[in-house]
Scaffold this motif. Structure first.
Motif, PDB file in Angstrom:
ATOM      1  N   TYR A   1      13.805  -5.293  -1.134  1.00  0.00           N
ATOM      2  CA  TYR A   1      12.514  -5.048  -1.766  1.00  0.00           C
ATOM      3  C   TYR A   1      12.619  -4.472  -3.172  1.00  0.00           C
ATOM      4  N   LYS A   2      13.824  -4.189  -3.623  1.00  0.00           N
ATOM      5  CA  LYS A   2      14.005  -3.615  -4.956  1.00  0.00           C
ATOM      6  C   LYS A   2      13.618  -4.641  -6.020  1.00  0.00           C
ATOM      7  N   GLY A   3      13.043  -4.165  -7.131  1.00  0.00           N
ATOM      8  CA  GLY A   3      12.688  -5.037  -8.239  1.00  0.00           C
ATOM      9  C   GLY A   3      11.352  -5.742  -8.085  1.00  0.00           C
ATOM     10  N   GLN A   4      10.530  -5.269  -7.157  1.00  0.00           N
ATOM     11  CA  GLN A   4       9.245  -5.922  -6.918  1.00  0.00           C
ATOM     12  C   GLN A   4       8.054  -5.033  -7.256  1.00  0.00           C
ATOM     13  N   GLY A   5       8.285  -3.942  -7.983  1.00  0.00           N
ATOM     14  CA  GLY A   5       7.192  -3.071  -8.407  1.00  0.00           C
ATOM     15  C   GLY A   5       6.839  -1.974  -7.418  1.00  0.00           C
ATOM     16  N   ILE A   6       7.547  -1.911  -6.324  1.00  0.00           N
ATOM     17  CA  ILE A   6       7.237  -0.924  -5.293  1.00  0.00           C
ATOM     18  C   ILE A   6       7.569   0.492  -5.771  1.00  0.00           C
ATOM     19  N   GLY A   7       8.729   0.641  -6.409  1.00  0.00           N
ATOM     20  CA  GLY A   7       9.111   1.956  -6.932  1.00  0.00           C
ATOM     21  C   GLY A   7       8.096   2.477  -7.930  1.00  0.00           C
ATOM     22  N   GLY A   8       7.590   1.600  -8.776  1.00  0.00           N
ATOM     23  CA  GLY A   8       6.564   1.997  -9.748  1.00  0.00           C
ATOM     24  C   GLY A   8       5.293   2.476  -9.067  1.00  0.00           C
ATOM     25  N   LYS A   9       4.898   1.785  -7.994  1.00  0.00           N
ATOM     26  CA  LYS A   9       3.711   2.214  -7.251  1.00  0.00           C
ATOM     27  C   LYS A   9       3.935   3.586  -6.618  1.00  0.00           C
TER      28      LYS A   9
ATOM     29  N   THR B   1       0.852  -1.182   0.000  1.00  0.00           N
ATOM     30  CA  THR B   1       0.000   0.000   0.000  1.00  0.00           C
ATOM     31  C   THR B   1       0.888   1.232   0.000  1.00  0.00           C
ATOM     32  N   VAL B   2       0.425   2.283  -0.656  1.00  0.00           N
ATOM     33  CA  VAL B   2       1.146   3.555  -0.690  1.00  0.00           C
ATOM     34  C   VAL B   2       0.241   4.602  -0.053  1.00  0.00           C
ATOM     35  N   ARG B   3       0.824   5.393   0.800  1.00  0.00           N
ATOM     36  CA  ARG B   3       0.071   6.435   1.506  1.00  0.00           C
ATOM     37  C   ARG B   3       0.970   7.637   1.756  1.00  0.00           C
TER      38      ARG B   3
END
Length: 156
Positions: A81-89, A7-9
């Motif tokens: 956690y890098k490379g798991q789509g988190i930066g894109g989110k 989740t992003v907040r």
């Protein structure tokens, strides 16, 4: 992949210590400008965070440089956690935040060009951002030997 439960907040003052840890990890490698806890407290409203199962695992911020220009800054993840789509989110959240304020240009200075290109940014010369130069670059130790690459996403 943990992507489905991310989740992003918007960040809160309770996040300052973890933000500091993430940013310092990158700053020690020379790939992100350091931020003090005091700076983070003053700028907390510009930050967003990514969480996985209640753990803060990523962050980013959006800083206004001009009437139609913002910069994505302090974009980083907790190790592992890098490379798991988190930066894109995080980037998508920040871009939508810019769009909601009528901003038409989102830029970043980065070493991760492919990541930003994958997220809709294009390469541009740094010199087209005098707002950035006058606001930040004049205080940076890499001012005369900057090796970061400028990217831009137009929202109009």
């Amino acid at each position: 992949m943990v992507n489905s439960t991310i989740t992003v907040r918007k960040a809160s003052v309770d996040d300052i210590e973890k933000l500091y840890d993430i940013i310092q990890g990158y700053a020690k490698q020379g790939i992100m400008l350091p931020r003090t806890r005091e700076m983070l407290q003053e700028q907390i409203e510009t930050f967003v965070v990514a969480e996985h199962d209640g753990l803060l695992i990523g962050c980013g911020s959006l800083t206004r440089l001009g009437p139609d220009l913002v910069e994505i800054r302090s974009l980083g993840m907790t190790p592992g956690y890098k490379g798991q789509g988190i930066g894109g989110k995080l980037v998508n959240f920040l871009v939508e935040e810019a769009r909601s304020h009528g901003i038409t240009k989102v830029m970043a200075l980065t070493y991760e060009v492919a990541f930003f290109q994958k997220n809709g940014f294009t390469l541009v010369p740094k010199e087209i951002f005098p707002e950035k130069v006058w606001k930040d670059c004049m205080h940076c130790k890499k001012q005369y030997c900057c090796d970061e690459i400028a990217v831009l996403k137009r929202l109009d």
